[in-house]
Each structure stands twice: as C-alpha cells, then as structure tokens.
Design an enzyme around this catalytic site. Structure first.
Site, PDB file in Angstrom:
ATOM      1  CG  HIS A 118       3.873 -10.340  22.109  1.00 58.94           C
ATOM      2  ND1 HIS A 118       3.725  -9.322  23.024  1.00 58.94           N
ATOM      3  CD2 HIS A 118       5.183 -10.695  22.171  1.00 58.94           C
ATOM      4  CE1 HIS A 118       4.873  -9.075  23.608  1.00 58.94           C
ATOM      5  NE2 HIS A 118       5.787  -9.904  23.113  1.00 58.94           N
ATOM      6  CD  GLU A 119       6.774 -13.781  20.560  1.00 60.06           C
ATOM      7  OE1 GLU A 119       7.809 -13.275  20.055  1.00 60.06           O
ATOM      8  OE2 GLU A 119       6.545 -13.782  21.789  1.00 60.06           O
ATOM      9  CD  GLU A 123       8.462  -7.164  24.520  1.00 56.46           C
ATOM     10  OE1 GLU A 123       7.229  -7.116  24.705  1.00 56.46           O
ATOM     11  OE2 GLU A 123       9.028  -8.172  24.087  1.00 56.46           O
TER      12      GLU A 123
END
Length: 493
Positions: A257-258, A287
């Site tokens: 995700h990061e 996002e």
C-alpha cells in the site's frame, strides 16, 4: 521582481516543509520518547516559518507580477496562487498553535492507544476539533464547514457529494456482503496467522515491492511505526513504514500500500522539483495508487501465481500444504473486522463511512468528543455487526485525528473508486492487459507514470481523472469489480 525571485521563494518554502516532514518521519520511527516536547517546538517553528513565507505580502506581489515563460512555469504560478490564497486566510499564530496542539495530541494518542484509554486523549481531540472549526470559519465555505477542511485533501470536493457517493456505494455493496456471508468460507483462513518470522515478513514484502512495483533502495527505505505511512522529501528521498504482526498480511499488504504512495511521489516529473506542484494532486488520487498496488494487483490471482514460489522460499511454514489458488482465496477473505487497515475490499468502505459521519457530527457540534466511543461502537454495530472490546481496537485505532487530519478519511474511498477506473483505462491497451494478467507490472507502471504521476499538482483531480480515463469519477467500475471478483471467489450465482 522576476520569475527567478518567485521560484527561489517557492523553493525555500518547499525546503522548510520537507525539513518539517523529515522531523515528523523521524518522530514516528527513531526519536527517543523524551524528545517529544522539543520536537514539538521544532515543528511549530518550521511550520510557522513556511506559512509566514507563503502568506507574506512579497509572495503575493511576486505572484501578481509573475510572467511565466512556458507551461511549466504557468502551472507553478497557478498552483502557488491557490496555495497563497488559502494561506493568507490563516494567521501564522493559528498555524503555529495548530502544529503545537497536533504534536501534543499525537504523543497523547500513542500513550492512550497503548493503554486503551480514550479519556486520556479526549481533551486533546476536543482542542483539535475546536481548531478545525476555527480553520473552517477562517477559510470560508459555501455549503458546510467540512468542505473547507476536505478541500485541503481533495480540492473541489464537497461533503454533499461525498454523502451521495457513499449512500450509493452502501446501497450497492451491502447486498453483496450479505450474500458472501451466507456463502461460508472460501478457504482455510488459518494460513493468515501461521508463524512467519517478523524479519522475514519485512524482507519478503520489500523484495516484492521492488520486483513487482519498482521500489528501490536507491531512493527509498522502509522502517516500522505504530501506523504505516509514507513521507517524501524529494522524488529521490522517499520513506515508507510498516508494522509487523502475527497476522502477516498486515505487513505485506501495508508495505505494498505504502509502495503505491511512494511510486506516485517518485513519478512526479523532475521539472516540478522544489515547487508546490511537486506532489500528488490529491489524497484521493494518491489513494488510488496505493489501493491499486495493495488490492487490485497485490490481491489478484496472477500476483499470487507469480509470487507464491517466493513466499514458499521465504516462509515454508506458512505455505506448507498450500498452492497459489488457495492462498489467493485466503488473502481475499471477506470478514467484517474491527481494524480499518486490515479490512477486506468489500467491507473497507464502511470503515470510512463511519469515520466521515462521525467527523461531520463532531464538527457540527451534534456529537461531543466525550460521546465519541459510544457513537463509534454503535456505528460499528450498525455497519459491520461488531462492537470493539476496547478503545484501542475502536475509536483510538487511527492516527489521523491525533494529527488534526479532519476531512482526510473520505479520500480513502474516493481512491478505491478511482483505482479501478484507472486500471480499466490502462487495460484498454492489449499490451498492458496481457502483462498484468501475468503479473508483469512494468507496462502498467509506465502508463501510470505518464497518465498520473508525472503531472504532480499541475492537473486538478477532476482534470486528471477525465484525461486519464475519459470519464468523471464514478463508482460503477468499482462496484462491478467487487461483484465480479467476489462472486467468483465465493461461488455466488
């Protein structure tokens, strides 16, 4: 006064903000506990200086006199003018006070969460909500005070539009969730908590982040923190954090995700360096990248067909008796859970809706801070049929409120919607579709760099979405994706 003077000043502002960001990153990773008070003063000074320089009359004069010589300079001036207009509405004393309170609140939250003691954090959150209301009043708004705060994270978005999007998404997702829960298990989920050495988790997640998604030691590093996040100080200096637990998907999917955030910052064109254009255009667009890497790619069948052998080598105790298909079904388990960052794709957005509704109520004053834990638990029961056993796994789980990030949460769901819309646009290319089907993400990364990353803030979120996909943001592709994927996994007719 020339463009050179303006660019020099904007570079100084950027440098001050990067220095503050570096101190904030170090605060979450390596800073000794006793340094908290001093770090708060340092951050207050830097934020005050950056704001003072941006809101200064001379900056306004430089912007008024600016005569851009090319499209790059024109975009820098346009974005800088917007930032200047917003900054001049907030007194420097207010910005310094907000930074000081945020720092105090953050350290209070860390202790309160460790002790599952909301009452210890409540006075700080009360002060932050007071500051948020004041910021909304100073900034101005047309419809709702929340709009002034949301605009910092998703320019042009309104609470009324978020409400409409969320209502539509809720109505089209709840029936799917009901059908999935009635279908029973799709795999043996005990694999998700099989012993996986913490160091090996981090190594595996980082290696895949490099091989699949392009993250490299030359410009990025990973550390641990209480809540995963990404910070960038330039496109050549990017930091991500993760957390390591017995539930090993938290580390892997948190890292990926990061990584999505990191690769967005890495992809911003060098021509925007040390200007206000040199970051992502909005948190919703940001996002979309992190949720794409984490879920659309990282939880896909092709991904695990390709990387299952590496997981076998890294953690044979996890993969014993399994194959790629079984693991794919396990990591896509739909199961209402207490923790947002561990939520599955079907239930994740309900966590965001809950927080959005509570923020609105707090800002309007219809909900008092002291009442927040009970309100949180009631909404968890309403949306997910769960009641947190303690505050740590309930109202205290997220870092955002302690950092004063009121208005941030809706961007997670907006990013979910955009992630599918972007991936479908990219897959109109036969080359990209074929490559992603075999978990080769190089062509997709190139498309994202060209269509999304390179532009920085030179395009608004709406402009970028239209240019990249040919349509305004819509929930339709995302809803269709959820139905297609989970009807297959759970054998729904």
């Amino acid at each position: 006064m020339t463009m050179t003077d303006l660019m020099r000043r904007l570079g100084q502002i950027n440098d001050l903000e990067a220095a503050a960001s570096l101190l904030s990153w170090e605060q979450e990773t390596f800073m000794p506990p006793e340094a908290a008070a001093g770090r708060g003063l340092q951050l207050t000074t830097l934020s005050g200086l950056a704001h003072e320089l941006l809101a200064d009359d001379q900056t306004g004069q430089l912007l008024a006199a600016a005569q851009p010589e090319d499209d790059t300079q024109a975009a820098v001036v346009r974005v800088a003018r917007r930032d200047y207009d917003k900054a001049t509405k907030l007194p420097t004393a207010f910005v310094e006070e907000r930074t000081r309170v945020q720092n105090e609140a953050h350290h209070a939250w860390l202790e309160a969460r460790a002790n599952s003691d909301f009452a210890a954090f409540a006075p700080y959150l009360d002060r932050l909500m007071t500051l948020a209301r004041r910021q909304a009043d100073l900034s101005g708004y047309d419809e709702h005070p929340y709009d002034a705060l949301l605009d910092d994270y998703e320019p042009g978005m309104r609470a009324s539009h978020v409400k409409a999007v969320f209502a539509d998404l809720r109505d089209r997702t709840l029936p799917l969730l009901t059908r999935i829960r009635a279908a029973g298990d799709a795999a043996d989920y005990s694999v998700l908590t099989r012993p996986f050495a913490h160091g090996a988790q981090k190594t595996f997640a980082w290696q895949v982040a490099g091989e699949a998604f392009g993250l490299r030691d030359q410009f990025a590093r990973q550390d641990e923190s209480a809540h995963p996040f990404q910070s960038s100080f330039s496109r050549s200096d990017i930091r991500i954090t993760t957390r390591v637990e017995d539930y090993w998907p938290a580390c892997c999917f948190g890292t990926w995700h990061e990584t999505g955030h990191a690769m967005y910052e890495r992809g911003v064109a060098e021509r925007w360096a040390r200007t206000p254009v040199s970051s992502g255009t909005s948190l919703g667009v940001h996002e979309s990248q992190s949720r794409m890497f984490e879920n659309l790619l990282g939880r896909s069948r092709p991904f695990w067909e390709r990387y299952f052998p590496q997981l076998q080598a890294a953690a044979p105790e996890v993969t014993a008796g399994l194959d790629a298909e079984t693991l794919y079904r396990a990591v896509n388990r739909v199961n209402p859970s207490l923790i947002r960052v561990e939520a599955d794709e079907v239930t994740y957005n309900f966590h965001v809706m809950l927080r959005f509704e509570l923020e609105l109520a707090l800002l309007e004053g219809s909900l008092k801070v002291a009442e927040l834990p009970d309100a949180w638990n009631a909404k968890m029961q309403e949306y997910l049929g769960l009641t947190p056993p303690d505050d740590a796994r309930g109202v205290l789980q997220d870092i955002h409120w302690s950092a004063g990030l009121i208005g941030y949460f809706p961007t997670y769901t907006l990013g979910n919607l955009l992630s599918v819309q972007l991936l479908e646009a990219a897959r109109r290319s036969p080359e990209i579709a074929a490559a992603t089907d075999r978990a080769d993400y190089g062509p997709l990364r190139e498309w994202l760099a060209d269509q999304v990353h390179q532009h920085g803030r030179s395009l608004t979120p709406d402009e970028l979405t239209m240019q990249a996909t040919g349509h305004p943001l819509t929930a339709d592709p995302y809803v269709a994706y959820l139905h297609r994927k989970y009807e297959d996994i759970y054998g729904l007719k």
